[in-house]
Design an enzyme around this catalytic site. Structure first.
Site, PDB file in Angstrom:
ATOM      1  N   ASN A   1     -12.996  -9.516 -14.335  1.00 50.02           N
ATOM      2  CA  ASN A   1     -12.286  -8.225 -14.242  1.00 50.02           C
ATOM      3  C   ASN A   1     -11.762  -7.890 -15.627  1.00 50.02           C
ATOM      4  OD1 ASN A   1     -12.636  -8.384 -11.521  1.00 50.02           O
ATOM      5  ND2 ASN A   1     -10.469  -8.646 -11.014  1.00 50.02           N
ATOM      6  N   GLY A   2     -11.789  -6.613 -15.998  1.00 49.59           N
ATOM      7  CA  GLY A   2     -11.247  -6.217 -17.299  1.00 49.59           C
ATOM      8  C   GLY A   2     -12.344  -5.703 -18.209  1.00 49.59           C
TER       9      GLY A   2
ATOM     10  N   GLU B   1      -7.703  13.311  -3.262  1.00 52.85           N
ATOM     11  CA  GLU B   1      -8.330  12.005  -3.401  1.00 52.85           C
ATOM     12  C   GLU B   1      -8.994  11.531  -2.125  1.00 52.85           C
ATOM     13  OE1 GLU B   1      -5.774   8.687  -4.355  1.00 52.85           O
ATOM     14  OE2 GLU B   1      -4.075   9.641  -3.402  1.00 52.85           O
TER      15      GLU B   1
ATOM     16  N   HIS C   1       2.075  32.439 -13.044  1.00 52.54           N
ATOM     17  CA  HIS C   1       1.748  32.458 -14.473  1.00 52.54           C
ATOM     18  C   HIS C   1       0.292  32.104 -14.721  1.00 52.54           C
ATOM     19  CE1 HIS C   1       5.866  33.217 -15.662  1.00 52.54           C
ATOM     20  NE2 HIS C   1       6.247  32.283 -14.813  1.00 52.54           N
TER      21      HIS C   1
ATOM     22  N   ARG D   1      -9.479  -2.523  -2.852  1.00 51.15           N
ATOM     23  CA  ARG D   1      -9.229  -2.240  -4.261  1.00 51.15           C
ATOM     24  C   ARG D   1     -10.196  -1.205  -4.819  1.00 51.15           C
ATOM     25  NH1 ARG D   1      -6.450  -6.686  -7.088  1.00 51.15           N
ATOM     26  NH2 ARG D   1      -7.578  -6.125  -8.964  1.00 51.15           N
TER      27      ARG D   1
ATOM     28  N   TRP E   1     -16.199  -2.623  -9.847  1.00 51.88           N
ATOM     29  CA  TRP E   1     -15.943  -1.184  -9.999  1.00 51.88           C
ATOM     30  C   TRP E   1     -16.441  -0.852 -11.393  1.00 51.88           C
ATOM     31  CZ3 TRP E   1     -12.663   2.002 -13.009  1.00 51.88           C
ATOM     32  CH2 TRP E   1     -12.397   3.266 -12.474  1.00 51.88           C
TER      33      TRP E   1
ATOM     34  N   LYS F   1      -2.851  13.804  -2.868  1.00 52.12           N
ATOM     35  CA  LYS F   1      -3.275  13.062  -1.672  1.00 52.12           C
ATOM     36  C   LYS F   1      -4.475  13.752  -1.031  1.00 52.12           C
ATOM     37  CE  LYS F   1      -1.657  10.359  -1.948  1.00 52.12           C
ATOM     38  NZ  LYS F   1      -1.118   9.165  -2.520  1.00 52.12           N
TER      39      LYS F   1
ATOM     40  N   LYS G   1      -7.597   0.770  -6.075  1.00 50.82           N
ATOM     41  CA  LYS G   1      -6.200   0.593  -5.699  1.00 50.82           C
ATOM     42  C   LYS G   1      -5.342   0.188  -6.887  1.00 50.82           C
ATOM     43  CE  LYS G   1      -2.859   0.375  -2.742  1.00 50.82           C
ATOM     44  NZ  LYS G   1      -2.307   1.703  -2.394  1.00 50.82           N
TER      45      LYS G   1
ATOM     46  N   CYS H   1     -12.098  -3.946  -9.756  1.00 51.64           N
ATOM     47  CA  CYS H   1     -12.847  -5.170  -9.469  1.00 51.64           C
ATOM     48  C   CYS H   1     -11.960  -6.207  -8.789  1.00 51.64           C
ATOM     49  CB  CYS H   1     -13.367  -5.766 -10.760  1.00 51.64           C
ATOM     50  SG  CYS H   1     -14.360  -4.640 -11.730  1.00 51.64           S
TER      51      CYS H   1
ATOM     52  N   GLU I   1       2.314  15.727  -5.270  1.00 53.77           N
ATOM     53  CA  GLU I   1       1.821  14.587  -4.495  1.00 53.77           C
ATOM     54  C   GLU I   1       0.980  15.072  -3.296  1.00 53.77           C
ATOM     55  OE1 GLU I   1       1.444  11.630  -4.983  1.00 53.77           O
ATOM     56  OE2 GLU I   1       1.241  10.690  -3.034  1.00 53.77           O
TER      57      GLU I   1
END
Ligand code: F6R
Length: 596
Positions: A100-101, A476, A492, A28, A74, A473, A591, A2, A469
């Protein structure tokens, strides 16, 4: 996550200022947006979906007000609908709140308020706040006191901004969620993040937890929740509004990938000496043991860093921050390092707070000056990569790796390597990254494999975090299924999934044992007909077994990992671009993840 923007003193430009601020906060991640402007009454507009839906909704309406707040949401409590979008209002329509939160005791408050006759229109936790303010106003409190009384009832984390009809001020408060004021002549701003108002001012005040601000055209007043004055510092941000533009690139992510040489130069500047013999950081060099805590991409940087310390004989381990906080390992004289580009990740903050509570010395490795982590930790190592707007971390990861190399060199030394050699490689790194960017064939590789069933990434040693990574990447931003493995681990179990439709990206640099063994793993996947893409410096003969090669300049193994990762960033970018994905705003992602 948010985003909040608020302003006072912008007159007829209030709505434009709020919409511009929301646009600047889009990076964000959000799924609905709204604004509230205060005059004698409140004008509110909110819409689910992209900001354009809100812009359309206000295009044929007149929204008036000399103060206002805006929000990108969000979703946490309730789906992304118009009703759940912020601002939320009370029953009278005279109070509007953005938040926010997470308000942890919202259900109890909601039941209580509903029993007193308050009517709720959304599924959100936030909506209790305007009703609490309404109740306090009805009991005779003045608007500021009413907001304070409402805040006193909340448990959880919040940054809130409140406007009340007939009041020429925005009230704001911070508890465990970032909030920053912007100070200009004749206008004052507030936001969850500086880019929201950077084009109007570079003078900022970072609020602390437990602080309350009254924001007006002519200035601001910061107090604690009880109303006692707090001293604040006005800082100046050291980046320009243009740094948060696309500069002609199609996407922020592509721009930020190309900014890596500059980001690395900034990270190294003044910290490695010209003769290549020494590193100077403003960090206490006395380090016996290290624990790293981080999430996502930053966790991959932490894995990489822990290895650097271990190679110097210093016990070091990387932990996923959310797991760490639940099951804290023994801390004996450990330095606990939080790695976080935003410096606001709730999971990492919780882990650092727990470590601090247990007596550990803490260090924040972050990009954001004034972030909560930077302010709460004993020491801070800034990675100095400049603002990163694309949700997917790119230049911040490279700068984290460089900064963590500096941290290791300045505290425990070069480990198995020669100081001069590592420093020389770090000094060459910006140029080497530029060479990768100039010569890459990642777009061609991406086109070849874009329709694959899945993607695997393997690497050993310093290249294991690169494999993780590379997969993250790709997942996402392209939504393709991808997994990263320590190269020895594939056989394995996951080898069962390897087919001719699952390309395997093998990161093989140098010609040492790690390279030789990874080549053995490459042969295993090749025998299952999987296409192989080798990311290599050409020091080994892995190219012989590969269908495609992504080359990087030969250098020290530590910095080779950074270069290999740049190739994988480009592969992810081009696959996502081929698939037409919204690269800078991948679905469901944010973000800065400010909830646990
Ligand atoms: C992926 C990405 C995330 C973040 C993670 C932690 O591209 O950006 O995985 O790395 O959410 O964020 P920070 O680094 O801000 O703590």
């Amino acid at each position: 996550m948010c985003g909040i923007i608020g302003c006072a003193g912008r007159g007829d430009a209030t709505l434009d200022t709020l919409l511009t601020g929301l646009g600047n906060l889009e990076y964000r991640g959000y799924d609905s947006a709204g604004v509230a402007l205060a005059n004698e009454s409140l004008d509110v507009a909110k819409k689910s979906g992209e900001l354009d839906a809100l812009r359309e909704a206000v295009a044929d309406r007149t929204l008036h007000g000399s103060v206002g707040v805006g929000h990108t949401r969000w979703s946490t409590h309730g789906p992304p609908t118009d009703a759940n979008a912020h601002p939320h209002q009370d029953c009278t329509g005279d109070v509007a709140v953005v938040h926010n939160g997470i308000i942890e005791n919202y259900q109890q408050l909601r039941d209580e308020l509903a029993a007193d006759g308050h009517e709720f229109r959304s599924d959100t936790d936030t909506e209790v706040v305007p009703h609490l303010v309404e109740a306090a106003l009805a009991d005779g409190a003045d608007p500021e006191a009413a907001v304070r009384q409402a805040l006193a009832r909340l448990e959880g984390s919040y940054a809130v901004a409140v406007v009340v009809a007939g009041v020429d001020a925005v009230f704001a408060a911070r508890q465990d969620s970032p909030l920053v004021l912007g100070v200009a002549d004749g206008a004052t701003y507030l936001a969850s993040d500086v880019p929201a108002f950077r084009e109007y001012t570079d003078r900022v005040v970072y609020l602390e937890d437990g602080e309350f601000a009254r924001v007006e055209a002519g200035g601001f007043e910061v107090t604690d929740f009880e109303g006692n004055a707090r001293e604040v510092t006005v800082d100046t941000v050291d980046w320009d509004p243009e740094d948060t533009g696309k500069s002609g690139y199609d996407h922020f992510m592509l721009k930020e990938i190309h900014e890596q040489p500059r980001a690395l130069r900034q990270c190294l500047q003044g910290r490695v000496d010209e003769l290549g013999a020494d590193v100077s950081l403003e960090v206490d060099p006395d380090v016996d043991r290290v624990q790293f805590v981080a999430c996502g991409t930053s966790y991959h940087a932490a894995l990489y860093a822990a290895r650097l310390f271990r190679s110097a004989g210093v016990p070091a381990q990387a932990f996923l921050a959310h797991e760490y906080a639940l099951d804290v390992p023994p801390i004996e004289d450990d330095l606990v390092v939080g790695v976080s580009q935003s410096g606001e990740t709730a999971d990492t903050l919780a882990a650092l707070r727990e470590a601090r509570r247990r007596g550990a010395r803490t260090l924040a490795c972050t990009n954001v000056v004034g972030s909560t982590m930077a302010r709460e930790c004993d020491e801070t190592l800034y990675i100095r990569s400049g603002p990163e707007i694309g949700v997917a971390a790119s230049k911040t990861f490279s700068a984290q790796l460089a900064a963590l190399n500096l941290l290791a060199l300045s505290t425990v030394g070069p480990g198995d390597e020669q100081m001069r050699e590592v420093i020389a490689a770090l000094r060459d790194l910006p140029g080497d990254v530029q060479a990768v960017l100039d010569d890459t064939n990642a777009a061609e590789v991406a086109r070849e494999y874009v329709d694959s069933d899945g993607f695997f990434f393997i690497g050993r040693g310093a290249n294991f975090p690169v494999a993780l990574e590379g997969a993250l990447k790709l997942k996402e931003i392209s939504y393709a299924h991808a997994e990263g493995f320590a190269a020895g681990e594939l056989k394995h179990g996951t080898l069962a999934l390897v087919t001719e439709d699952t390309p395997v990206f093998a990161v093989v640099t140098g010609d040492g044992e790690a390279a030789r063994k990874t080549i053995g793993n490459v042969k295993e996947v090749e025998a299952r007909d999987a296409p192989v893409v080798a990311v290599t410096d050409g020091e080994s003969d892995v190219g012989r077994y590969a269908d495609h090669v992504l080359e990087v300049p030969a250098t020290n193994q530590r910095t080779a990992a950074v270069l290999a990762n740049v190739q994988l960033q480009l592969v992810a970018y081009h696959v996502a671009n081929e698939l037409g994905r919204p690269i800078d705003k991948p679905r469901n992602l944010a973000k800065s993840v400010t909830v646990e």
